[in-house]
Scaffold this motif. Structure first.
Motif, PDB file in Angstrom:
ATOM      1  N   THR A  75     -39.402 -21.699  -1.449  1.00  0.00           N
ATOM      2  CA  THR A  75     -38.859 -20.657  -2.324  1.00  0.00           C
ATOM      3  C   THR A  75     -37.844 -19.795  -1.583  1.00  0.00           C
ATOM      4  OG1 THR A  75     -40.859 -20.595  -3.676  1.00  0.00           O
ATOM      5  CG2 THR A  75     -39.459 -18.637  -3.717  1.00  0.00           C
ATOM      6  N   ALA A  76     -38.178 -19.392  -0.375  1.00  0.00           N
ATOM      7  CA  ALA A  76     -37.278 -18.531   0.403  1.00  0.00           C
ATOM      8  C   ALA A  76     -35.959 -19.241   0.686  1.00  0.00           C
ATOM      9  CB  ALA A  76     -37.952 -18.110   1.702  1.00  0.00           C
ATOM     10  N   VAL A  77     -36.019 -20.502   1.077  1.00  0.00           N
ATOM     11  CA  VAL A  77     -34.798 -21.254   1.384  1.00  0.00           C
ATOM     12  C   VAL A  77     -33.931 -21.396   0.133  1.00  0.00           C
ATOM     13  CG1 VAL A  77     -33.929 -23.537   2.029  1.00  0.00           C
ATOM     14  CG2 VAL A  77     -35.756 -22.479   3.344  1.00  0.00           C
ATOM     15  N   LEU A  78     -34.535 -21.745  -0.985  1.00  0.00           N
ATOM     16  CA  LEU A  78     -33.774 -21.900  -2.223  1.00  0.00           C
ATOM     17  C   LEU A  78     -33.165 -20.582  -2.685  1.00  0.00           C
ATOM     18  CD1 LEU A  78     -35.946 -24.390  -4.294  1.00  0.00           C
ATOM     19  CD2 LEU A  78     -33.677 -24.779  -3.363  1.00  0.00           C
ATOM     20  N   GLY A  85     -39.868 -18.056 -12.845  1.00  0.00           N
ATOM     21  CA  GLY A  85     -40.860 -18.576 -13.785  1.00  0.00           C
ATOM     22  C   GLY A  85     -42.050 -19.226 -13.103  1.00  0.00           C
ATOM     23  N   TYR A  86     -41.777 -19.944 -12.031  1.00  0.00           N
ATOM     24  CA  TYR A  86     -42.865 -20.604 -11.300  1.00  0.00           C
ATOM     25  C   TYR A  86     -43.831 -19.581 -10.717  1.00  0.00           C
ATOM     26  CZ  TYR A  86     -45.376 -23.152  -7.718  1.00  0.00           C
ATOM     27  OH  TYR A  86     -46.376 -23.658  -6.934  1.00  0.00           O
ATOM     28  N   TRP A  87     -43.306 -18.535 -10.089  1.00  0.00           N
ATOM     29  CA  TRP A  87     -44.167 -17.548  -9.434  1.00  0.00           C
ATOM     30  C   TRP A  87     -44.838 -16.609 -10.427  1.00  0.00           C
ATOM     31  CZ3 TRP A  87     -46.194 -18.289  -4.933  1.00  0.00           C
ATOM     32  CH2 TRP A  87     -45.536 -19.095  -4.013  1.00  0.00           C
ATOM     33  N   LEU A  88     -44.310 -16.481 -11.629  1.00  0.00           N
ATOM     34  CA  LEU A  88     -44.937 -15.626 -12.646  1.00  0.00           C
ATOM     35  C   LEU A  88     -45.935 -16.366 -13.530  1.00  0.00           C
ATOM     36  CD1 LEU A  88     -41.932 -13.434 -13.837  1.00  0.00           C
ATOM     37  CD2 LEU A  88     -43.807 -12.787 -12.313  1.00  0.00           C
ATOM     38  N   LYS A  89     -46.124 -17.640 -13.286  1.00  0.00           N
ATOM     39  CA  LYS A  89     -47.017 -18.448 -14.130  1.00  0.00           C
ATOM     40  C   LYS A  89     -48.420 -17.902 -14.206  1.00  0.00           C
ATOM     41  CE  LYS A  89     -48.267 -21.489 -10.440  1.00  0.00           C
ATOM     42  NZ  LYS A  89     -48.602 -22.723  -9.953  1.00  0.00           N
ATOM     43  N   GLY A 137     -29.728 -20.773 -12.775  1.00  0.00           N
ATOM     44  CA  GLY A 137     -30.805 -21.588 -13.335  1.00  0.00           C
ATOM     45  C   GLY A 137     -31.939 -21.796 -12.349  1.00  0.00           C
ATOM     46  N   VAL A 138     -31.601 -22.065 -11.096  1.00  0.00           N
ATOM     47  CA  VAL A 138     -32.626 -22.260 -10.064  1.00  0.00           C
ATOM     48  C   VAL A 138     -33.396 -20.968  -9.822  1.00  0.00           C
ATOM     49  CG1 VAL A 138     -33.021 -22.803  -7.632  1.00  0.00           C
ATOM     50  CG2 VAL A 138     -31.453 -24.189  -8.973  1.00  0.00           C
ATOM     51  N   VAL A 139     -32.700 -19.843  -9.790  1.00  0.00           N
ATOM     52  CA  VAL A 139     -33.378 -18.555  -9.616  1.00  0.00           C
ATOM     53  C   VAL A 139     -34.349 -18.319 -10.783  1.00  0.00           C
ATOM     54  CG1 VAL A 139     -33.054 -16.049  -9.558  1.00  0.00           C
ATOM     55  CG2 VAL A 139     -31.579 -17.526  -8.196  1.00  0.00           C
ATOM     56  N   GLY A 140     -33.939 -18.628 -11.990  1.00  0.00           N
ATOM     57  CA  GLY A 140     -34.817 -18.488 -13.150  1.00  0.00           C
ATOM     58  C   GLY A 140     -36.041 -19.374 -13.065  1.00  0.00           C
ATOM     59  N   ILE A 141     -35.860 -20.603 -12.597  1.00  0.00           N
ATOM     60  CA  ILE A 141     -36.990 -21.520 -12.440  1.00  0.00           C
ATOM     61  C   ILE A 141     -37.972 -20.982 -11.400  1.00  0.00           C
ATOM     62  CG2 ILE A 141     -37.636 -23.806 -11.573  1.00  0.00           C
ATOM     63  CD1 ILE A 141     -35.047 -24.843 -12.930  1.00  0.00           C
ATOM     64  N   ILE A 142     -37.446 -20.468 -10.300  1.00  0.00           N
ATOM     65  CA  ILE A 142     -38.307 -19.930  -9.242  1.00  0.00           C
ATOM     66  C   ILE A 142     -39.093 -18.727  -9.754  1.00  0.00           C
ATOM     67  CG2 ILE A 142     -38.296 -18.730  -7.017  1.00  0.00           C
ATOM     68  CD1 ILE A 142     -35.938 -20.593  -6.236  1.00  0.00           C
TER      69      ILE A 142
END
Length: 54
Positions: free
Chosen positions: A17-20, A50-54, A43-48
């Protein structure tokens, strides 16, 4: 002291996550506003997020 598999999983997720995020923030800061790379980076920031807020 051996790391447990769950601890390694969290460390790997955090590291990736940090690298992306660093890469995407760099793209967002340097690309012109009409660039397709900029759309991809947001888009990638949004996916990240979303992943961490799941």
């Amino acid at each position: 002291m051996a790391a447990t598999p769950s601890k390694l999983k969290i460390q790997a997720q955090t590291g990736i996550t940090a690298v992306l995020l660093v890469f995407c923030i760099y793209i967002i800061a340097t690309e012109p506003s009409e660039s397709d790379k900029l759309k991809w980076a947001f888009g990638v920031v949004g996916i990240i997020i979303g992943y961490w807020l799941k």
